[in-house]
Write an enzyme that holds these catalytic residues in place. Sequence first.
Site, short mmCIF file in Angstrom:
data_model
loop_
_atom_site.label_atom_id
_atom_site.label_comp_id
_atom_site.label_asym_id
_atom_site.label_seq_id
_atom_site.Cartn_x
_atom_site.Cartn_y
_atom_site.Cartn_z
CD GLU A 34 -2.15 3.20 -13.42
OE1 GLU A 34 -1.45 2.61 -12.59
OE2 GLU A 34 -1.70 3.75 -14.45
CE LYS A 48 0.97 -0.32 -12.22
NZ LYS A 48 1.02 1.16 -12.37
CB CYS A 82 -0.31 1.46 -15.99
SG CYS A 82 0.50 2.93 -16.69
#
Length: 265
Positions: free
Chosen positions: A41, A112, A147
């Site tokens: 990421e 995300k 993440c």
Amino acid sequence: MRASLLQIDVNDGESVESRRSRVASLVREQAGAADLVVLPELWTTGAFAYEEFAGEAEPLEGPTHEAMAKAASDAGVWLHAGSIPERDPEGPLYNTSLVFSPSGDLVAAYRKIHRFGFDKGEAVLMGAGEELVTARLPETTIGVATCYDLRFPELFRGLVDAGAETLVIPAGWPERRRAHWTLLAQARAVENQAFVLACGTAGTHAGVPQAGHSIVVDPWGEVLAQAGAGEQVLTVDFDPAKVATTREQFPALKDRMLGLTAPRR
């Protein structure tokens, strides 16, 4: 199928341009050595380098897209190029993952959904994605998450419902919560009966030491390989057919009770 997770050292002493070039070279080195390559990421800036997001943000088809598309094509690999701070000309910044085919075509982009920060940092500097994303490879369908998403199992249920068999999770996970990283990666594999390929960063972002320890977990929760703390290429062979076999031998997903509601009070 063979995957290589490139656990990149991201630190404040290397420019974005230099790291982009270095990572492209690392991807090219995987030619003939891997079918799928995964990056972490926000490896261009560092996931905790909040003050750099706005200045280093780029369009979806910006310099990182260009460099990674060419690297994927040169190496002849499927490339999950981790994520970038994406600047949407008509909206906020996004933490956006890019997936390229061996011909260098962008086949998936994922913004995300769960932003980290508790009303600061990424949570206020970037917009939230709204769509689940999968990509079909010849051997398997990958579900894309990033993440902090790892802490939200309902996202992964949605990916499984969309056909995901291999869950690919780039991250910039802090060292102080490394135990959670391993635990959650195994949990997501077991509960979804899927492979998990979770690639983190090494180094220190804006004073925050990174966990490293990228990990590959099979559908039974067995750790097939795990990296150490420093920069490393973690390469592992896995059989995507094991997902179907596991789901047939232990059909727990068929026993899901959907549409449950809270009791009346």
